[in-house]
Design an enzyme around this catalytic site. Sequence first.
Site, short mmCIF file in Angstrom:
data_model
loop_
_atom_site.label_atom_id
_atom_site.label_comp_id
_atom_site.label_asym_id
_atom_site.label_seq_id
_atom_site.Cartn_x
_atom_site.Cartn_y
_atom_site.Cartn_z
CG ASP A 183 -1.80 -1.22 1.31
OD1 ASP A 183 -2.28 -1.65 0.25
OD2 ASP A 183 -1.94 -1.77 2.41
CE LYS A 221 3.32 -2.34 -4.55
NZ LYS A 221 2.85 -2.09 -3.18
CE LYS A 232 1.58 10.32 -7.85
NZ LYS A 232 1.44 11.60 -7.22
N GLY A 244 -4.24 -3.97 -4.17
CA GLY A 244 -5.18 -2.88 -4.47
C GLY A 244 -4.37 -1.68 -4.87
CG HIS A 245 -1.56 -1.55 -7.43
ND1 HIS A 245 -0.79 -2.24 -8.32
CD2 HIS A 245 -1.07 -1.86 -6.21
CE1 HIS A 245 0.14 -2.93 -7.67
NE2 HIS A 245 -0.02 -2.71 -6.39
CB THR A 292 -6.79 -10.24 0.97
OG1 THR A 292 -6.23 -11.29 0.17
CG2 THR A 292 -5.72 -9.18 1.23
CD GLN A 296 0.59 -8.76 -2.52
OE1 GLN A 296 1.33 -9.40 -3.22
NE2 GLN A 296 -0.67 -8.54 -2.86
N GLY A 344 -11.06 -2.94 2.60
CA GLY A 344 -11.66 -1.84 3.38
C GLY A 344 -11.18 -1.79 4.83
NE ARG A 345 -7.71 -6.62 5.90
CZ ARG A 345 -6.76 -7.54 5.87
NH1 ARG A 345 -6.56 -8.30 6.92
NH2 ARG A 345 -6.01 -7.71 4.81
NE ARG A 403 -4.11 0.59 3.25
CZ ARG A 403 -4.29 1.35 2.19
NH1 ARG A 403 -3.94 2.62 2.22
NH2 ARG A 403 -4.81 0.86 1.08
CE LYS A 408 -1.81 8.35 1.41
NZ LYS A 408 -2.77 7.32 1.78
CB VAL A 466 2.74 16.42 -2.71
CG1 VAL A 466 4.14 16.51 -2.12
CG2 VAL A 466 2.70 16.99 -4.13
P1 IMP Z 1 -2.74 -12.79 1.45
O1 IMP Z 1 -1.81 -12.20 0.46
O2 IMP Z 1 -4.19 -12.51 1.17
O3 IMP Z 1 -2.48 -14.25 1.68
O4 IMP Z 1 -2.46 -12.08 2.87
C1 IMP Z 1 -1.22 -12.24 3.55
C2 IMP Z 1 -0.79 -10.93 4.22
O5 IMP Z 1 -0.47 -9.97 3.22
C3 IMP Z 1 -1.89 -10.28 5.08
O6 IMP Z 1 -1.25 -9.61 6.15
C4 IMP Z 1 -2.51 -9.25 4.15
O7 IMP Z 1 -3.12 -8.19 4.85
C5 IMP Z 1 -1.26 -8.80 3.40
N1 IMP Z 1 -1.56 -8.25 2.07
C6 IMP Z 1 -1.87 -8.92 0.95
N2 IMP Z 1 -2.02 -8.08 -0.08
C7 IMP Z 1 -1.78 -6.85 0.39
C8 IMP Z 1 -1.74 -5.55 -0.23
O8 IMP Z 1 -1.96 -5.37 -1.42
N3 IMP Z 1 -1.44 -4.51 0.60
C9 IMP Z 1 -1.16 -4.68 1.92
N4 IMP Z 1 -1.17 -5.87 2.51
C10 IMP Z 1 -1.48 -6.95 1.76
#
Ligand code: IMP
Length: 428
Positions: free
Chosen positions: A13, A16, A18, A40-41, A127, A221, A299-300, A302, A328, A411
């Site tokens: 998160d 990347k 952007k 999620g980009h 996720t 990730q 939607g969690r 962070r 940011k 920014v």
């Molecule tokens: P998984 O990739 O769904 O198996 O999740 C494994 C870990 O990676 C968990 O802590 C997720 O919250 C984290 N994670 C997976 N994809 C993302 C992402 O795109 N951004 C941030 N954390 C992620």
Amino acid sequence: MPALVVVGAQWGDEGKGKIVHFLGKDADWVVRYQGGNNAGHTVVFGGQKFALHLTPSGILAKGCKSVIGNGVVVDPNAFVKEVKMLESRGIKVRGRLFISLAAHVILPYHIYVDTLREEGGRGIGTTKRGIGPCYEDKVARIGIRIADFLDPEVFRKLVRRNLKVRAAELAKVKPLKTIEKEVFKDYDRQRRFLAPFAADCSLFLDAANKKKKRLLLESAQGSMLDLDHGTYPFVTSSNPVAGGACAGAGIGPTAITAVMGVTKAYTTRVGLGPFPTEVEGHVGHYIREVGKEYGTTTGRARRIGWLDVPQLKAAIRMNGMTALTMTKLDTLTGVHPIKVCVGYKLGKKRLADFPVSRREQLDVEPVYESYPGFSGDLSKAKKFSDLPRGAREYVLAVEKLLGVPVSIVSVGQSREQTIVRDATRLWS
Ligand code: IMP
């Protein structure tokens, strides 16, 4: 050919999407090399906001072709949905987007197994997109690849075998016959939809290399979620680090010319696991709200923390980063002081490096330096010198602590809100 890897320097998160979109304007090909629709980009472009989960952000850069590499795990449902979303918003996708025939397929039973573990007390905060169980099948050599998915006879045989392999776990969810029906419910439609996108992408990329085209390799990730180098076991099931780009795209390491790490001006993580510089209370809440720190995929909320130099140094080392982007910075306006972790205390010991052991990752106490911070609106700054003095001093201090140039400062969400400090360091 110049080949640039863009990789997350923290726990994902970092923004990347952007940066890939921004650099994608100079690329001929953008390749996603690992992960799946757990990513999620967010890209803001032409006044519109796009949340991409599977498709490389390069699809939004005009004239650029995109590849979902063999290292990615593809949920056909998510793929169909994302292509339709892009097309409905006027983005040309066909003839510009390709999926590797060797990428593995996520099927409903992977999602059931992932969810079952998360909700049954064995969770790490995934996720729940079936990512881990799909990679497990790949490593166990029972995975189903796009090439198999496109062959109905092979696909049916493999699905039935795999359901038997996973029968004990799946029986806790619903009858196997029902799951089998779910797998095949939309299969023909999905197969026909996907077929024109499937290709041997390693061949394309080799041809591009020979024609000296520019290639951008996009991770999902972040480095600290890397299966080998991250905060194991609170990690994802693939290798986001730059080394993973070669295996996940089908190119050789000699092709890579630069590695751009992307870090926020602070740190966030979602899911469980160690996070030495986590800040709760008022400051954490303030940064979360100003920075809209809620997951694009789930939607969690962070978790928020200060910048962590030993963590970033580990990421720089394991990726061979040649430059950094800091995103940011605008979110930190009004935060006084801004802290930066420069080392850790572990009992009576001082540590300069991010530890490997899970116990030490939990037990370390950060040692902070404080910076006065800055105020005012950064979002209209076009050049580094437009930033308030405190913001410039913060970036320069971080750059010095890390020993890698911060070549880009972001920014705001849009492409225009990007300050390039040193364009010469981007691709080589
Ligand atoms: P998984 O990739 O769904 O198996 O999740 C494994 C870990 O990676 C968990 O802590 C997720 O919250 C984290 N994670 C997976 N994809 C993302 C992402 O795109 N951004 C941030 N954390 C992620």
